[in-house]
Write a protein that holds these residues in place. Structure first.
Motif, PDB file in Angstrom:
ATOM      1  N   GLN A  80       1.484   9.547 -14.644  1.00 31.60           N
ATOM      2  CA  GLN A  80       2.338   9.763 -15.816  1.00 31.60           C
ATOM      3  C   GLN A  80       3.259  10.969 -15.628  1.00 31.60           C
ATOM      4  N   LEU A  81       2.854  11.894 -14.770  1.00 34.09           N
ATOM      5  CA  LEU A  81       3.609  13.125 -14.568  1.00 34.09           C
ATOM      6  C   LEU A  81       4.365  13.127 -13.247  1.00 34.09           C
ATOM      7  N   ALA A  82       4.328  12.001 -12.536  1.00 30.89           N
ATOM      8  CA  ALA A  82       4.880  11.962 -11.181  1.00 30.89           C
ATOM      9  C   ALA A  82       6.371  12.266 -11.136  1.00 30.89           C
ATOM     10  N   LEU A  83       7.107  11.912 -12.190  1.00 29.33           N
ATOM     11  CA  LEU A  83       8.547  12.165 -12.194  1.00 29.33           C
ATOM     12  C   LEU A  83       8.864  13.654 -12.193  1.00 29.33           C
ATOM     13  N   TRP A  84       7.880  14.481 -12.559  1.00 28.92           N
ATOM     14  CA  TRP A  84       8.094  15.925 -12.512  1.00 28.92           C
ATOM     15  C   TRP A  84       8.126  16.442 -11.085  1.00 28.92           C
ATOM     16  N   LEU A  85       7.503  15.684 -10.169  1.00 30.19           N
ATOM     17  CA  LEU A  85       7.406  16.120  -8.778  1.00 30.19           C
ATOM     18  C   LEU A  85       7.891  15.010  -7.855  1.00 30.19           C
ATOM     19  N   PRO A  86       9.136  14.597  -7.991  1.00 33.17           N
ATOM     20  CA  PRO A  86       9.620  13.505  -7.144  1.00 33.17           C
ATOM     21  C   PRO A  86       9.720  13.936  -5.690  1.00 33.17           C
ATOM     22  N   ALA A  87       9.482  12.988  -4.809  1.00 33.10           N
ATOM     23  CA  ALA A  87       9.666  13.278  -3.389  1.00 33.10           C
ATOM     24  C   ALA A  87      11.155  13.454  -3.107  1.00 33.10           C
ATOM     25  N   ALA A  88      11.474  14.317  -2.167  1.00 32.85           N
ATOM     26  CA  ALA A  88      12.874  14.489  -1.782  1.00 32.85           C
ATOM     27  C   ALA A  88      13.404  13.167  -1.240  1.00 32.85           C
ATOM     28  N   PRO A  89      14.640  12.760  -1.614  1.00 38.21           N
ATOM     29  CA  PRO A  89      15.160  11.462  -1.184  1.00 38.21           C
ATOM     30  C   PRO A  89      15.107  11.246   0.318  1.00 38.21           C
ATOM     31  N   ASP A  90      15.409  12.296   1.107  1.00 39.42           N
ATOM     32  CA  ASP A  90      15.408  12.112   2.550  1.00 39.42           C
ATOM     33  C   ASP A  90      13.999  12.079   3.128  1.00 39.42           C
ATOM     34  N   ALA A  91      12.985  12.400   2.287  1.00 35.31           N
ATOM     35  CA  ALA A  91      11.603  12.375   2.772  1.00 35.31           C
ATOM     36  C   ALA A  91      10.955  11.019   2.565  1.00 35.31           C
ATOM     37  N   VAL A  92      11.508  10.199   1.663  1.00 31.51           N
ATOM     38  CA  VAL A  92      10.871   8.932   1.329  1.00 31.51           C
ATOM     39  C   VAL A  92      10.728   8.006   2.532  1.00 31.51           C
ATOM     40  N   PRO A  93      11.777   7.806   3.363  1.00 31.61           N
ATOM     41  CA  PRO A  93      11.584   6.929   4.520  1.00 31.61           C
ATOM     42  C   PRO A  93      10.451   7.393   5.427  1.00 31.61           C
ATOM     43  N   THR A  94      10.327   8.713   5.636  1.00 27.66           N
ATOM     44  CA  THR A  94       9.249   9.237   6.471  1.00 27.66           C
ATOM     45  C   THR A  94       7.895   8.955   5.846  1.00 27.66           C
ATOM     46  N   GLN A  95       7.776   9.174   4.540  1.00 25.95           N
ATOM     47  CA  GLN A  95       6.510   8.925   3.863  1.00 25.95           C
ATOM     48  C   GLN A  95       6.155   7.442   3.887  1.00 25.95           C
ATOM     49  N   ARG A  96       7.163   6.581   3.794  1.00 27.85           N
ATOM     50  CA  ARG A  96       6.901   5.144   3.800  1.00 27.85           C
ATOM     51  C   ARG A  96       6.284   4.704   5.113  1.00 27.85           C
ATOM     52  N   ASN A  97       6.538   5.456   6.191  1.00 25.62           N
ATOM     53  CA  ASN A  97       5.971   5.095   7.485  1.00 25.62           C
ATOM     54  C   ASN A  97       4.460   5.275   7.531  1.00 25.62           C
ATOM     55  N   ARG A  98       3.897   5.933   6.520  1.00 25.65           N
ATOM     56  CA  ARG A  98       2.443   6.083   6.469  1.00 25.65           C
ATOM     57  C   ARG A  98       1.753   4.738   6.278  1.00 25.65           C
ATOM     58  N   LEU A  99       2.436   3.806   5.611  1.00 29.14           N
ATOM     59  CA  LEU A  99       1.837   2.525   5.267  1.00 29.14           C
ATOM     60  C   LEU A  99       2.647   1.376   5.850  1.00 29.14           C
ATOM     61  N   THR A 100       1.962   0.282   6.147  1.00 32.55           N
ATOM     62  CA  THR A 100       2.656  -0.926   6.574  1.00 32.55           C
ATOM     63  C   THR A 100       3.330  -1.569   5.367  1.00 32.55           C
ATOM     64  N   HIS A 101       4.206  -2.535   5.646  1.00 36.92           N
ATOM     65  CA  HIS A 101       4.881  -3.234   4.550  1.00 36.92           C
ATOM     66  C   HIS A 101       3.865  -3.903   3.628  1.00 36.92           C
ATOM     67  N   ARG A 102       2.841  -4.538   4.194  1.00 34.33           N
ATOM     68  CA  ARG A 102       1.841  -5.201   3.364  1.00 34.33           C
ATOM     69  C   ARG A 102       1.041  -4.184   2.545  1.00 34.33           C
ATOM     70  N   GLN A 103       0.745  -3.037   3.137  1.00 36.86           N
ATOM     71  CA  GLN A 103       0.028  -2.003   2.387  1.00 36.86           C
ATOM     72  C   GLN A 103       0.875  -1.470   1.234  1.00 36.86           C
ATOM     73  N   LEU A 104       2.182  -1.353   1.444  1.00 33.53           N
ATOM     74  CA  LEU A 104       3.071  -0.948   0.354  1.00 33.53           C
ATOM     75  C   LEU A 104       3.075  -1.996  -0.757  1.00 33.53           C
TER      76      LEU A 104
END
Length: 229
Positions: A139-163
């Motif tokens: 509920q509070l996640a919008l207060w701490l958004p990930a930096a836009p340029d960090a999202v692609p890197t973070q997405r690499n933590r999970l496979t497409h199916r895991q996402l």
């Protein structure tokens, strides 16, 4: 000559102290902790002025703090100075708490939870606070958004199916529902959920969802759940 005895407590059980002013909130937290395996209630205090003595008297592992009692987070710094090992979770009552946002970014707070959060989220936050990663209520996640340029890197933590699975977990889907939507078995979804928790270094499903929001893995463009047919 009299000797001074060192106070000891069972470290296999997580001791929880609350700093809250409303009796109803205190009673609710007390009841939740008492009925949760591995947690024990060790007391409550109504203000930050008595918090240090309560910390010494009750020896908690985790302290829950009503953010309205300590808006600039100065009180929690005093708690951490007195007991560097204590874990602190800020309880936010619906309003923006900039002091606690700064504190969690600085590593001074181990979690932020809305006081309207579900019991599962609260228990997950308490357990997760003992680890290395901060816990942020979805509920509070919008207060701490990930930096836009960090999202692609973070997405690499999970496979497409895991996402795909994580996005559905965030929407409140059960394993059987996710399996039906993705055309796989429930056991396959269980394995995906376990791997998601491992890769995000989280304790349970609720923690994984919270971490997903914090890292920008949930809610990024293209993560929407496709309509089922």
């Amino acid at each position: 000559m009299a000797t001074t005895k060192t106070r000891r407590f069972d470290r296999t059980v997580v001791r929880v102290l609350a700093i809250v002013t409303q009796p109803l909130t205190m009673y609710g937290l007390h009841a939740l902790v008492d009925r949760t395996r591995g947690l024990t209630w060790c007391g409550a205090t109504p203000n930050m002025e008595t918090a240090l003595s309560a910390l010494s008297d009750h020896l908690p592992h985790v302290v829950l703090v009503d953010s309205r009692l300590d808006r600039d987070a100065g009180g929690i710094r005093a708690l951490r100075d007195a007991r560097p090992d204590v874990r602190v979770i800020g309880l936010v009552r619906g309003d923006y708490a900039p002091g606690y946002i700064r504190a969690i970014r600085a590593g001074e707070v181990n979690g932020l939870v809305s006081q309207s959060a579900s019991t599962d989220i609260m228990v997950s936050a308490i357990r997760a606070s003992l680890g290395e990663q901060p816990f942020v209520d979805p509920q509070l996640a919008l207060w701490l958004p990930a930096a836009p340029d960090a999202v692609p890197t973070q997405r690499n933590r999970l496979t497409h199916r895991q996402l795909e699975v994580l996005t559905r977990l965030a929407a409140g889907r059960r394993n059987a529902e996710i399996a039906d939507e993705l055309g796989v078995t429930t056991e396959t979804i269980r394995k995906h959920v376990k791997r998601i928790m491992n890769r995000l270094e989280t304790q349970d499903r609720a923690h994984a969802v919270a971490r997903g929001y914090q890292l920008g893995l949930v809610g990024f463009p293209g993560a929407e759940i496709p309509p089922t047919t």
